[in-house]
Design a protein around this motif. Sequence first.
Motif, PDB file in Angstrom:
ATOM      1  N   PRO A 439       1.083  -1.351   0.078  1.00 41.61           N
ATOM      2  CA  PRO A 439       0.012   0.121   0.041  1.00 41.61           C
ATOM      3  C   PRO A 439       0.809   1.343  -0.011  1.00 41.61           C
ATOM      4  N   PHE A 440       0.193   2.408  -0.292  1.00 41.73           N
ATOM      5  CA  PHE A 440       0.803   3.745  -0.574  1.00 41.73           C
ATOM      6  C   PHE A 440       1.511   4.274   0.625  1.00 41.73           C
ATOM      7  N   TYR A 441       1.015   3.633   2.042  1.00 41.02           N
ATOM      8  CA  TYR A 441       1.331   4.487   3.058  1.00 41.02           C
ATOM      9  C   TYR A 441       2.755   4.131   3.848  1.00 41.02           C
ATOM     10  N   MET A 442       3.361   3.097   2.977  1.00 41.53           N
ATOM     11  CA  MET A 442       4.600   2.593   3.574  1.00 41.53           C
ATOM     12  C   MET A 442       5.735   3.344   3.320  1.00 41.53           C
ATOM     13  N   LEU A 443       6.654   3.359   4.396  1.00 43.82           N
ATOM     14  CA  LEU A 443       8.009   4.220   4.133  1.00 43.82           C
ATOM     15  C   LEU A 443       8.931   3.221   3.405  1.00 43.82           C
ATOM     16  N   PRO A 444       9.595   3.963   2.164  1.00 46.34           N
ATOM     17  CA  PRO A 444      10.564   3.058   1.673  1.00 46.34           C
ATOM     18  C   PRO A 444      11.593   2.742   2.619  1.00 46.34           C
ATOM     19  N   SER A 445      12.329   1.348   2.435  1.00 48.15           N
ATOM     20  CA  SER A 445      13.588   0.972   2.976  1.00 48.15           C
ATOM     21  C   SER A 445      14.604   1.881   2.991  1.00 48.15           C
ATOM     22  N   ALA A 446      15.324   2.038   3.912  1.00 53.64           N
ATOM     23  CA  ALA A 446      16.414   2.790   3.997  1.00 53.64           C
ATOM     24  C   ALA A 446      17.817   2.336   2.919  1.00 53.64           C
ATOM     25  N   SER A 447      17.718   1.242   2.789  1.00 50.05           N
ATOM     26  CA  SER A 447      19.006   0.687   1.825  1.00 50.05           C
ATOM     27  C   SER A 447      18.353   0.045   0.307  1.00 50.05           C
ATOM     28  N   SER A 448      17.038   0.724   0.127  1.00 47.43           N
ATOM     29  CA  SER A 448      16.536   0.245  -1.468  1.00 47.43           C
ATOM     30  C   SER A 448      16.948   1.025  -2.311  1.00 47.43           C
ATOM     31  N   ASP A 479       5.169  15.410   1.048  1.00 50.93           N
ATOM     32  CA  ASP A 479       5.533  15.439  -0.385  1.00 50.93           C
ATOM     33  C   ASP A 479       5.589  13.907  -0.753  1.00 50.93           C
ATOM     34  N   GLU A 480       6.507  13.296  -0.210  1.00 48.68           N
ATOM     35  CA  GLU A 480       6.584  11.776  -0.390  1.00 48.68           C
ATOM     36  C   GLU A 480       5.354  10.964  -0.445  1.00 48.68           C
ATOM     37  N   LEU A 481       4.388  11.366   0.547  1.00 48.29           N
ATOM     38  CA  LEU A 481       3.324  10.588   0.708  1.00 48.29           C
ATOM     39  C   LEU A 481       2.466  10.885  -0.563  1.00 48.29           C
ATOM     40  N   VAL A 482       2.212  12.079  -0.883  1.00 52.08           N
ATOM     41  CA  VAL A 482       1.393  12.428  -2.046  1.00 52.08           C
ATOM     42  C   VAL A 482       1.846  11.828  -3.273  1.00 52.08           C
ATOM     43  N   GLN A 483       3.218  11.699  -3.318  1.00 56.48           N
ATOM     44  CA  GLN A 483       3.739  11.267  -4.601  1.00 56.48           C
ATOM     45  C   GLN A 483       3.374   9.536  -4.601  1.00 56.48           C
ATOM     46  N   ILE A 491      -4.767   8.694  -6.754  1.00 59.66           N
ATOM     47  CA  ILE A 491      -5.005  10.178  -7.460  1.00 59.66           C
ATOM     48  C   ILE A 491      -4.380  10.386  -8.745  1.00 59.66           C
ATOM     49  N   PRO A 492      -4.912  11.442  -9.742  1.00 57.52           N
ATOM     50  CA  PRO A 492      -4.128  11.369 -10.804  1.00 57.52           C
ATOM     51  C   PRO A 492      -2.924  12.265 -10.553  1.00 57.52           C
ATOM     52  N   THR A 493      -1.784  11.968 -11.513  1.00 56.27           N
ATOM     53  CA  THR A 493      -0.666  12.621 -11.349  1.00 56.27           C
ATOM     54  C   THR A 493      -0.710  14.092 -11.147  1.00 56.27           C
ATOM     55  N   ASP A 494      -1.807  14.845 -11.728  1.00 52.56           N
ATOM     56  CA  ASP A 494      -1.835  16.108 -11.669  1.00 52.56           C
ATOM     57  C   ASP A 494      -3.076  16.645 -10.517  1.00 52.56           C
ATOM     58  N   GLY A 496      -4.813  16.192  -6.300  1.00 52.44           N
ATOM     59  CA  GLY A 496      -4.372  16.063  -4.953  1.00 52.44           C
ATOM     60  C   GLY A 496      -5.061  15.249  -4.113  1.00 52.44           C
ATOM     61  N   PRO A 497      -4.830  15.073  -2.752  1.00 53.32           N
ATOM     62  CA  PRO A 497      -5.280  14.169  -1.757  1.00 53.32           C
ATOM     63  C   PRO A 497      -6.886  14.252  -1.608  1.00 53.32           C
ATOM     64  N   ASP A 498      -7.325  15.339  -1.821  1.00 53.92           N
ATOM     65  CA  ASP A 498      -8.863  15.790  -1.840  1.00 53.92           C
ATOM     66  C   ASP A 498      -9.602  14.768  -2.812  1.00 53.92           C
ATOM     67  N   GLU A 499      -9.237  14.098  -3.844  1.00 55.51           N
ATOM     68  CA  GLU A 499      -9.640  13.333  -4.800  1.00 55.51           C
ATOM     69  C   GLU A 499      -9.848  11.894  -4.173  1.00 55.51           C
ATOM     70  N   ALA A 500      -9.053  11.633  -3.311  1.00 56.44           N
ATOM     71  CA  ALA A 500      -9.130  10.530  -2.678  1.00 56.44           C
ATOM     72  C   ALA A 500      -9.785  10.257  -1.413  1.00 56.44           C
ATOM     73  N   GLY A 501     -10.159  11.548  -0.987  1.00 56.42           N
ATOM     74  CA  GLY A 501     -10.784  11.566   0.407  1.00 56.42           C
ATOM     75  C   GLY A 501      -9.973  11.324   1.333  1.00 56.42           C
ATOM     76  N   LEU A 502      -8.622  11.822   1.213  1.00 56.44           N
ATOM     77  CA  LEU A 502      -7.537  11.691   2.070  1.00 56.44           C
ATOM     78  C   LEU A 502      -6.777  12.743   2.463  1.00 56.44           C
ATOM     79  N   ARG A 503      -7.446  13.969   2.578  1.00 62.14           N
ATOM     80  CA  ARG A 503      -6.940  15.188   2.717  1.00 62.14           C
ATOM     81  C   ARG A 503      -6.457  15.380   4.120  1.00 62.14           C
ATOM     82  N   TRP A 504      -7.455  14.702   4.974  1.00 56.12           N
ATOM     83  CA  TRP A 504      -7.301  14.698   6.550  1.00 56.12           C
ATOM     84  C   TRP A 504      -5.988  13.926   6.753  1.00 56.12           C
ATOM     85  N   TYR A 505      -5.737  12.767   6.044  1.00 58.73           N
ATOM     86  CA  TYR A 505      -4.754  11.930   6.462  1.00 58.73           C
ATOM     87  C   TYR A 505      -3.341  12.588   5.961  1.00 58.73           C
ATOM     88  N   THR A 506      -3.167  13.205   4.782  1.00 59.44           N
ATOM     89  CA  THR A 506      -2.005  13.845   4.517  1.00 59.44           C
ATOM     90  C   THR A 506      -1.896  15.004   5.165  1.00 59.44           C
TER      91      THR A 506
END
Length: 551
Positions: A439-448, A479-483, A491-494, A496-506
């Motif tokens: 899923p989108f919310y996971m932090l990239p590994s430090a050594s990846s 920024d990394e979370l939105v990306q 959400i589309p590339t252009d 924002g998080p509002d389009e996913a109903g996740l503005r409050w989360y970001t």
Amino acid sequence: MVVLALAPRQFPPRVGSSCCSIVRAHFSSASSSRSQLQPLSASQNSGELLPRTIASLLHPASRVSGDYPPDNRAAENVTIHGWIKSIRRMGKICFAHITDGSTSLPLQVVLTNRTLFGYQGGVQRRMFLPWLLSHTSAQRAALLCERLSTGSSVRVAGKWVESRPGTTQQNELVAEEVVILGEADPQTYPLQKKYHTPEFLRSLPHLRSRTTHNTAILQLRSFVSLNLTSFFAQNEFVQCYPPIITSSDCEGAGEVFTVSSNEKGKGHFFRSPKYLTVSTQLHLEALAAALPRVWTLSPTFRAEKSDTYRHLSEFYMLEAEISFIETLDPLLDLIENMIRQLVSELSESRIGHELLALAGDLKPQLKERWEDLLRPTRWKRLTYSSAIEVLQAAVQEEKITFQFPTRWGDSLQSEHEKYLASLYDGPVFVTDYPQKIKPFYMLPSASSFPETRTVACFDLLFPAVGELVGGSLREHHYDELVQSMKLHGLIPTDGGPDEAGLRWYTELRKWGSVPHGGFGMGFDRLLCYLTAVENIREVVSFPRWVGRCDA
């Protein structure tokens, strides 16, 4: 053996109900009369205000509450309530097994021709006297066996005394009165004294909790919940209660139930589509921004059309979030300690001993499962990349054949997970999965690296069960979370998080964001493993799965 004998006594009056009538079953003279019941002496302990349980008699040392005397106290007046599991007649005596669900062991009682019998109110009590007078003692015993059939509810009063030599129980209940609270017609009651298949019991969800095994499962569920609550309290976690109705799909898989009212033509009740939660994680993250350690045990829902023994549409998840952690190690250590402490206390508890006794031929296997979980050396940790290498080597060496291929970048299937757990003969933490399959919310590994980017996540795999726990560090940069949301197509590339109903989360990442992580554990799957039950539908009282939502 516990005997229901006779010396006229009185039942305590019940609030809001008419006094029951007791009729003597042994008429040695024409002067027989109705017994006037006297209440038992009141205890200063508030637990005595509730009906006494059979467990408090058979297992006084393991009681949860109540100021009950020890086993060796002689001639204690007691009253118990319960249901008849079975009854049989030997001459002028009836032997009955009575249970109230407080323990898997039934209370064996003996009904003699001197026992006082009665009904709880109603016309039937007036018909009881001539019915008894017209038969001999042996005939009355036979007819009483018919009235006191399997499934009937009763109240029994008598004396709890030391058993006679040669009996299996340390004490026995010498009964003085029996009141039938509710009859169960043996011609129609479906749970008679015989083996019932799980499939048959699933067709009776409103009744199957009355079977010994299902009652034990309910007791275990309560025990595990209480133990986990204590564990988190000891580790300074705050129990929270996130919402069941949500505005988004946490996992992004789209397998959600949509919530709507039954009013036609009124539009959306909440102005826009809302869903039953698939995970409370996102809301727990919001709470973890104020309380660094939070957890919950709550129902979750998935509209996944999987008709397998591992999946349900409604199930319970234990989820936790922890702030101010920057590696997976604190999460993995917490989970290992949590499960090991739970199993340690379970193995020493009365409920644990009863589960082993009920396991029958599976007792050695079940006991070994618990013992393996207590050994630190049984817990393994390896990365996803290492797991893929192990699986590929097993295929190349022809040790096993998988239905699904084992390629880096593909999700591990159930067959892969179970093989890894069986190979290492215990729980296995698999960490650092490819970013594209998580899923989108996971932090990239430090050594990846970009071409083989992984995320700081893990799955805990158990033998016979597969995935039991899943968790990760969370992306805590805005920024990394939105990306990441764009990369996962939320959400589309252009957009924002509002389009996913996740503005409050970001927005949690805008003000005072901190490194944090968490996990979710399938509560029902844990019960399956602890009881050696293969089908998850057997550890849930009212299971719901695709095509089935009975009762």
